[in-house]
Design a protein around this motif. Sequence first.
Motif, PDB file in Angstrom:
ATOM      1  N   ARG A  26       0.833  -1.202   0.000  1.00  0.00           N
ATOM      2  CA  ARG A  26       0.000   0.000   0.000  1.00  0.00           C
ATOM      3  C   ARG A  26       0.870   1.256   0.000  1.00  0.00           C
ATOM      4  O   ARG A  26       2.073   1.208   0.268  1.00  0.00           O
ATOM      5  N   THR A  27       0.245   2.386  -0.274  1.00  0.00           N
ATOM      6  CA  THR A  27       0.996   3.629  -0.430  1.00  0.00           C
ATOM      7  C   THR A  27       1.717   4.044   0.841  1.00  0.00           C
ATOM      8  O   THR A  27       2.844   4.543   0.788  1.00  0.00           O
ATOM      9  N   PHE A  28       1.100   3.827   2.005  1.00  0.00           N
ATOM     10  CA  PHE A  28       1.784   4.214   3.243  1.00  0.00           C
ATOM     11  C   PHE A  28       3.105   3.470   3.382  1.00  0.00           C
ATOM     12  O   PHE A  28       4.077   4.010   3.924  1.00  0.00           O
ATOM     13  N   ALA A  29       3.165   2.246   2.886  1.00  0.00           N
ATOM     14  CA  ALA A  29       4.424   1.491   2.927  1.00  0.00           C
ATOM     15  C   ALA A  29       5.469   2.138   2.037  1.00  0.00           C
ATOM     16  O   ALA A  29       6.651   2.231   2.409  1.00  0.00           O
ATOM     17  N   GLN A  30       5.065   2.606   0.857  1.00  0.00           N
ATOM     18  CA  GLN A  30       6.011   3.285  -0.026  1.00  0.00           C
ATOM     19  C   GLN A  30       6.541   4.561   0.639  1.00  0.00           C
ATOM     20  O   GLN A  30       7.734   4.865   0.553  1.00  0.00           O
ATOM     21  N   LEU A  31       5.659   5.268   1.306  1.00  0.00           N
ATOM     22  CA  LEU A  31       6.078   6.475   2.022  1.00  0.00           C
ATOM     23  C   LEU A  31       7.033   6.117   3.156  1.00  0.00           C
ATOM     24  O   LEU A  31       7.977   6.871   3.457  1.00  0.00           O
ATOM     25  N   THR A  32       6.816   4.973   3.790  1.00  0.00           N
ATOM     26  CA  THR A  32       7.690   4.520   4.866  1.00  0.00           C
ATOM     27  C   THR A  32       9.091   4.217   4.336  1.00  0.00           C
ATOM     28  O   THR A  32      10.092   4.523   4.994  1.00  0.00           O
ATOM     29  N   LEU A  33       9.175   3.624   3.150  1.00  0.00           N
ATOM     30  CA  LEU A  33      10.490   3.390   2.533  1.00  0.00           C
ATOM     31  C   LEU A  33      11.234   4.718   2.353  1.00  0.00           C
ATOM     32  O   LEU A  33      12.441   4.811   2.613  1.00  0.00           O
ATOM     33  N   ILE A  34      10.500   5.722   1.917  1.00  0.00           N
ATOM     34  CA  ILE A  34      11.119   7.035   1.710  1.00  0.00           C
ATOM     35  C   ILE A  34      11.580   7.623   3.036  1.00  0.00           C
ATOM     36  O   ILE A  34      12.707   8.138   3.150  1.00  0.00           O
ATOM     37  N   GLN A  35      10.731   7.549   4.064  1.00  0.00           N
ATOM     38  CA  GLN A  35      11.109   8.052   5.384  1.00  0.00           C
ATOM     39  C   GLN A  35      12.382   7.357   5.885  1.00  0.00           C
ATOM     40  O   GLN A  35      13.270   7.989   6.470  1.00  0.00           O
ATOM     41  N   PHE A  36      12.465   6.061   5.662  1.00  0.00           N
ATOM     42  CA  PHE A  36      13.627   5.279   6.090  1.00  0.00           C
ATOM     43  C   PHE A  36      14.888   5.749   5.367  1.00  0.00           C
ATOM     44  O   PHE A  36      15.929   5.966   5.988  1.00  0.00           O
ATOM     45  N   LEU A  37      14.806   5.921   4.054  1.00  0.00           N
ATOM     46  CA  LEU A  37      15.975   6.346   3.287  1.00  0.00           C
ATOM     47  C   LEU A  37      16.388   7.770   3.643  1.00  0.00           C
ATOM     48  O   LEU A  37      17.586   8.073   3.725  1.00  0.00           O
ATOM     49  N   LEU A  38      15.426   8.648   3.847  1.00  0.00           N
ATOM     50  CA  LEU A  38      15.757  10.008   4.279  1.00  0.00           C
ATOM     51  C   LEU A  38      16.529   9.975   5.594  1.00  0.00           C
ATOM     52  O   LEU A  38      17.510  10.706   5.779  1.00  0.00           O
ATOM     53  N   ASN A  39      16.084   9.099   6.495  1.00  0.00           N
ATOM     54  CA  ASN A  39      16.728   8.978   7.801  1.00  0.00           C
ATOM     55  C   ASN A  39      18.135   8.409   7.677  1.00  0.00           C
ATOM     56  O   ASN A  39      19.103   8.975   8.199  1.00  0.00           O
ATOM     57  N   ARG A  40      18.279   7.290   6.984  1.00  0.00           N
ATOM     58  CA  ARG A  40      19.575   6.613   6.933  1.00  0.00           C
ATOM     59  C   ARG A  40      20.596   7.381   6.107  1.00  0.00           C
ATOM     60  O   ARG A  40      21.792   7.319   6.382  1.00  0.00           O
ATOM     61  N   LEU A  41      20.139   8.091   5.091  1.00  0.00           N
ATOM     62  CA  LEU A  41      21.063   8.865   4.261  1.00  0.00           C
ATOM     63  C   LEU A  41      21.296  10.272   4.812  1.00  0.00           C
ATOM     64  O   LEU A  41      22.085  11.031   4.246  1.00  0.00           O
ATOM     65  N   GLY A  42      20.598  10.604   5.907  1.00  0.00           N
ATOM     66  CA  GLY A  42      20.789  11.913   6.539  1.00  0.00           C
ATOM     67  C   GLY A  42      20.371  13.069   5.657  1.00  0.00           C
ATOM     68  O   GLY A  42      21.046  14.102   5.617  1.00  0.00           O
ATOM     69  N   LEU A  43      19.241  12.908   4.970  1.00  0.00           N
ATOM     70  CA  LEU A  43      18.838  13.903   3.978  1.00  0.00           C
ATOM     71  C   LEU A  43      17.871  14.949   4.505  1.00  0.00           C
ATOM     72  O   LEU A  43      17.542  15.896   3.804  1.00  0.00           O
ATOM     73  N   GLY A  44      17.384  14.771   5.726  1.00  0.00           N
ATOM     74  CA  GLY A  44      16.466  15.762   6.271  1.00  0.00           C
ATOM     75  C   GLY A  44      15.102  15.698   5.616  1.00  0.00           C
ATOM     76  O   GLY A  44      14.744  14.737   4.945  1.00  0.00           O
ATOM     77  N   ARG A  45      14.307  16.730   5.825  1.00  0.00           N
ATOM     78  CA  ARG A  45      12.961  16.869   5.257  1.00  0.00           C
ATOM     79  C   ARG A  45      12.029  15.740   5.678  1.00  0.00           C
ATOM     80  O   ARG A  45      11.037  15.454   5.009  1.00  0.00           O
TER      81      ARG A  45
END
Length: 303
Positions: free
Chosen positions: A247-266
């Motif tokens: 589902r879409t919330f899962a796709q958004l969760t992948l993005i949140q995870f990558l933002l966190n691990r890559l230190g990208l903010g936002r």
Amino acid sequence: MADEVKAFRSYEEQVDLLAGRGIDVGDRKRAADVLRRVNYYRLSGYWYPFRQQIGGGRVDDFYPGTRLDDVVALYEFDARLRAATFSVLAPVELAIRSLLGHELGRVDPCAHLDPDLLGSPARQGDAYRRWRDGYKLELNRSREDFVAHHRAKYGGVLPVWAAVEVLDWGGLARLYGFAPRDVQESISARCGLRGPQLASWLKSLNLTRNVCAHHGRLFNRVHTLTPKLPKVGVHPDLDGATTAWNRTFAQLTLIQFLLNRLGLGRSNLLPAVVRSYPTIAAVPLSHLGAAEDWQTASQLWAS
């Protein structure tokens, strides 16, 4: 030919049609103005959940209490969600470009042009040849100054750290899939993942990005690709985020995870948009794939 298609209806007639099927259209002039701004058939995807279900299918009539204002609220939420998702994917894409260009450059400045320098998938079947043809097409189309510079000075041969800049997300994901396993692991480790996991995430997020870029309906989409996940316990903040990974919330969760691990903010943008989901009893937040406790179930969504 005209006899074979539906009859033309003015905006006012479209409003009459909706009202006749049971939608509370409210002020009719304002309803017609909505249909001037948003095509009837684009809105139809958002009123689909409100159509009565009889037997195994939906009929044209709407459930009692259906309001056009609720349909528009869903449409406007989806527009915000698409814009925010597209926006936060941009730094993820740029980071992967930089990492892939750098790590492949360690192998050879032109590793992308020699399948013998890449992983075994580049030497199996014709997938690499198709990728190479697509890369050449993008290179020929490019009007970037750095491409013109390499044409003039190096005969148009771009080193891989420059070549990644002419690829779209799909081409980038495929080049990552062709990379030697140690290159994949070096990049994926920066993301807290293994190589095959990141490969599946890049493919999955490419589809999500395309939905956003082409103004598709995102909020209640059931996605065709399910990402490969780390074992439970490796990343507790990922484990509790969702149970519906298609589902879409899962796709958004992948993005949140990558933002966190890559230190990208936002990382506060998507939570803010999800919190703006309209309160509509017939189409609750679960249509997004999010649980009621989504803000507390995972640190990825705490903001």
